[in-house]
Every structure is written in C-alpha cells, then in structure tokens.
Design a protein around this motif. Structure first.
Motif, mmCIF file in Angstrom:
data_model
loop_
_atom_site.group_PDB
_atom_site.id
_atom_site.type_symbol
_atom_site.label_atom_id
_atom_site.label_comp_id
_atom_site.label_asym_id
_atom_site.label_seq_id
_atom_site.Cartn_x
_atom_site.Cartn_y
_atom_site.Cartn_z
ATOM 1 N N SER A 29 0.584 -0.481 0.799
ATOM 2 C CA SER A 29 -0.767 -0.166 0.346
ATOM 3 C C SER A 29 -1.798 -1.099 0.979
ATOM 4 O O SER A 29 -1.476 -2.222 1.383
ATOM 5 C CB SER A 29 -0.861 -0.293 -1.181
ATOM 6 O OG SER A 29 -0.967 -1.652 -1.582
ATOM 7 N N VAL A 33 -6.767 -0.643 -3.956
ATOM 8 C CA VAL A 33 -6.176 0.635 -4.354
ATOM 9 C C VAL A 33 -6.957 1.249 -5.511
ATOM 10 O O VAL A 33 -6.424 2.062 -6.274
ATOM 11 C CB VAL A 33 -4.684 0.476 -4.735
ATOM 12 C CG1 VAL A 33 -3.872 0.048 -3.528
ATOM 13 C CG2 VAL A 33 -4.513 -0.531 -5.878
ATOM 14 N N PHE A 37 -8.189 5.964 -4.290
ATOM 15 C CA PHE A 37 -6.977 5.722 -3.516
ATOM 16 C C PHE A 37 -5.815 6.607 -3.950
ATOM 17 O O PHE A 37 -4.996 7.014 -3.120
ATOM 18 C CB PHE A 37 -6.549 4.254 -3.567
ATOM 19 C CG PHE A 37 -5.295 4.002 -2.782
ATOM 20 C CD1 PHE A 37 -5.334 3.985 -1.396
ATOM 21 C CD2 PHE A 37 -4.067 3.846 -3.412
ATOM 22 C CE1 PHE A 37 -4.176 3.798 -0.646
ATOM 23 C CE2 PHE A 37 -2.904 3.663 -2.678
ATOM 24 C CZ PHE A 37 -2.971 3.634 -1.292
ATOM 25 N N LEU A 41 -3.272 8.500 -1.488
ATOM 26 C CA LEU A 41 -1.825 8.309 -1.496
ATOM 27 C C LEU A 41 -1.112 9.653 -1.582
ATOM 28 O O LEU A 41 -0.158 9.917 -0.832
ATOM 29 C CB LEU A 41 -1.417 7.411 -2.667
ATOM 30 C CG LEU A 41 0.085 7.198 -2.847
ATOM 31 C CD1 LEU A 41 0.708 6.528 -1.626
ATOM 32 C CD2 LEU A 41 0.365 6.364 -4.101
ATOM 33 N N PHE A 53 6.985 3.269 -0.890
ATOM 34 C CA PHE A 53 5.595 2.827 -0.946
ATOM 35 C C PHE A 53 5.577 1.454 -1.594
ATOM 36 O O PHE A 53 6.090 1.264 -2.698
ATOM 37 C CB PHE A 53 4.745 3.803 -1.760
ATOM 38 C CG PHE A 53 3.352 3.307 -2.058
ATOM 39 C CD1 PHE A 53 2.381 3.297 -1.063
ATOM 40 C CD2 PHE A 53 3.020 2.840 -3.319
ATOM 41 C CE1 PHE A 53 1.092 2.827 -1.327
ATOM 42 C CE2 PHE A 53 1.739 2.381 -3.593
ATOM 43 C CZ PHE A 53 0.775 2.370 -2.593
ATOM 44 N N PHE A 55 3.477 -1.425 -3.284
ATOM 45 C CA PHE A 55 2.234 -1.723 -4.003
ATOM 46 C C PHE A 55 1.899 -3.191 -3.768
ATOM 47 O O PHE A 55 2.570 -4.080 -4.286
ATOM 48 C CB PHE A 55 2.443 -1.427 -5.493
ATOM 49 C CG PHE A 55 1.258 -1.734 -6.361
ATOM 50 C CD1 PHE A 55 0.112 -0.953 -6.311
ATOM 51 C CD2 PHE A 55 1.297 -2.797 -7.261
ATOM 52 C CE1 PHE A 55 -0.974 -1.236 -7.131
ATOM 53 C CE2 PHE A 55 0.230 -3.087 -8.078
ATOM 54 C CZ PHE A 55 -0.915 -2.304 -8.008
ATOM 55 N N LEU A 72 -0.570 5.458 -9.595
ATOM 56 C CA LEU A 72 0.126 5.578 -8.318
ATOM 57 C C LEU A 72 1.619 5.845 -8.487
ATOM 58 O O LEU A 72 2.216 6.586 -7.693
ATOM 59 C CB LEU A 72 -0.077 4.310 -7.485
ATOM 60 C CG LEU A 72 -1.536 3.858 -7.284
ATOM 61 C CD1 LEU A 72 -1.576 2.616 -6.407
ATOM 62 C CD2 LEU A 72 -2.385 4.977 -6.707
ATOM 63 N N SER A 202 0.691 -0.061 7.378
ATOM 64 C CA SER A 202 -0.421 -0.090 6.434
ATOM 65 C C SER A 202 -1.707 0.338 7.123
ATOM 66 O O SER A 202 -2.156 1.460 6.979
ATOM 67 C CB SER A 202 -0.564 -1.483 5.818
ATOM 68 O OG SER A 202 -1.568 -1.493 4.817
ATOM 69 N N TRP A 206 -4.048 3.665 6.572
ATOM 70 C CA TRP A 206 -5.183 3.615 5.646
ATOM 71 C C TRP A 206 -6.524 3.347 6.314
ATOM 72 O O TRP A 206 -7.562 3.553 5.693
ATOM 73 C CB TRP A 206 -4.916 2.572 4.562
ATOM 74 C CG TRP A 206 -3.611 2.763 3.877
ATOM 75 C CD1 TRP A 206 -2.564 1.892 3.837
ATOM 76 C CD2 TRP A 206 -3.181 3.903 3.127
ATOM 77 N NE1 TRP A 206 -1.519 2.415 3.129
ATOM 78 C CE2 TRP A 206 -1.869 3.649 2.680
ATOM 79 C CE3 TRP A 206 -3.777 5.127 2.798
ATOM 80 C CZ2 TRP A 206 -1.150 4.564 1.920
ATOM 81 C CZ3 TRP A 206 -3.057 6.039 2.043
ATOM 82 C CH2 TRP A 206 -1.762 5.755 1.616
ATOM 83 N N GLU A 210 -5.338 9.324 6.648
ATOM 84 C CA GLU A 210 -3.961 8.990 6.250
ATOM 85 C C GLU A 210 -2.983 10.134 6.516
ATOM 86 O O GLU A 210 -1.850 9.903 6.940
ATOM 87 C CB GLU A 210 -3.909 8.571 4.775
ATOM 88 C CG GLU A 210 -4.348 9.607 3.775
ATOM 89 C CD GLU A 210 -5.851 9.641 3.553
ATOM 90 O OE1 GLU A 210 -6.290 10.436 2.716
ATOM 91 O OE2 GLU A 210 -6.578 8.864 4.210
#
Length: 223
Positions: A29, A33, A37, A41, A53, A55, A72, A202, A206, A210
C-alpha cells in the motif's frame, strides 16, 4: 555477509525450477490509504491476479491503523488476496490478518508465530544479505524479501541487491523470495528471470492508473 561475492553472471545462467510456482504480484500500500483508497484497491485487485496486499502505514497509532484497515480487509478477502500487515505483530493479531511482514527491527519470526498461529504468513526483510535470509528461514519465516533492486521513493534505500542473489536463493532453498524496490513492468523481467517468486510493488501501481499497472504486470507474469 552480503551478496558482493556472488558471481553477477549467475542470474543469467539460472534456470527456474519447474517445481516452483510462477512469479506472482505482491502489492504494497501507499502510506496514505484514506479517502477513496478502498475503491482504488478494489479496482487494482479486479484488474489482474494479485497474491497478497501489504498494509503499510506509518506514524499513526494502532487504533487509527485498525480504522484505516477496516474497509480494506474485506476487499482482499473477497478476492482471495492475503492481507499482510507491515511491521506490527500486535496489529496483525488485532486485525486477524493473514500475516505480518517484519523488518529487521520488528521482532523475531518465532515470537510472531507464537502470537499469530501456524497458518499466519510471516515475511522478513533481508536487504541484500544471504546471512539474514538464512536466519529468517531457520526462524520459521514463510518468505524472505530482498532489495532494493532499483531506486525508489517509497522508502529510504540503504541496501542494494543484485538479481544474482535471487538466483542463489532459488537454487539453494525452497522458501519463496520476494523482490522489492523500485520495480516496474519495464524493469521487472530480469528479476523474474533470476528467480523471484513474488514482485513487491507500490509506487509503480499507486502513482498512476492502478488498474492499468496491474494489467501490465499481469501480462508480464503470464510470460
């Protein structure tokens, strides 16, 4: 011990063992976030296969981190994507996360295993060091992460790894290895060829569209 004395041509001679799974995508991430976000995602995970994923938030207390993670986790669970917490075993426990990723100063994998249980995925940052990676494996880690392979703005780079390290690891050990650090669809092929089991990315995802980025990685990983 780092990989300075590894033959740099080793990666070029390396042949991937067919018994190993194909290389997969591991999303990390951004630090922020919040806001929309969660929608980003979901869009990323719907664009192509993603194994995990991570965090990764900094400079917030555990209560705030848990609040940020709340929307998330279900997005990942619904798509069978492992939800891995960066750095904090206690936060991973609180969230019931699928695992934790430990830096060298974030605790012992054995202690994380005792707290999180036998099914948790525990990864360890090993920089450019074979010694640290072997120690992590002996301590029960589920994967080791090497890098940075390329310049990155995601975090301060103090260690630079070469593809030959991935080839050496894949030749010597069954434990999966993750390549991290400035990886894009354009510069990823040498790392895949060298034996990376996962590409941790990452900024390449982002910092732009994405879904488009995930599709580009998916096309690359399909070969």
């Amino acid at each position: 011990m780092n990989d300075d004395d590894l033959d740099p041509d080793f990666a070029e001679r390396f042949q991937r063992d067919d018994a190993r799974e194909p290389c997969q995508l591991y999303l990390v991430s951004p630090l922020d976030v919040s806001g929309g976000f969660a929608d980003r995602l979901a869009r990323a995970l719907d664009a192509g296969p993603v194994a995990a994923f991570q965090f990764r938030v900094k400079h917030v207390d555990q209560h705030e981190a848990a609040r940020l993670a709340e929307p998330l986790q279900p997005i990942c669970a619904a798509r069978d994507v492992a939800f891995i917490v960066n750095d904090s075993v206690s936060l991973a426990k609180r969230l019931g996360a699928d695992g934790v990723h430990l830096g060298q100063d974030d605790g012992d994998p054995r202690e994380a295993r005792a707290l999180l249980g036998p099914s948790a995925q525990i990864g360890v940052t090993c920089h450019d060091s074979r010694h640290l990676a072997m120690e992590a494996g002996e301590a029960g880690a589920d994967y080791v992460a090497f890098g940075s392979f390329y310049p990155t703005t995601t975090k301060e780079v103090r260690h630079h790894a070469e593809p030959a390290l991935l080839s050496w690891w894949a030749t010597m050990f069954e434990l999966p290895c993750v390549a991290i650090g400035g990886i894009t669809p354009a510069n990823a092929p040498p790392l895949i060829a060298a034996g990376a089991d996962f590409l941790a990315v990452s900024g390449a995802v982002w910092n732009g569209d994405e879904a488009e980025a995930v599709r580009a990685f998916a096309a690359l990983l399909r070969g």
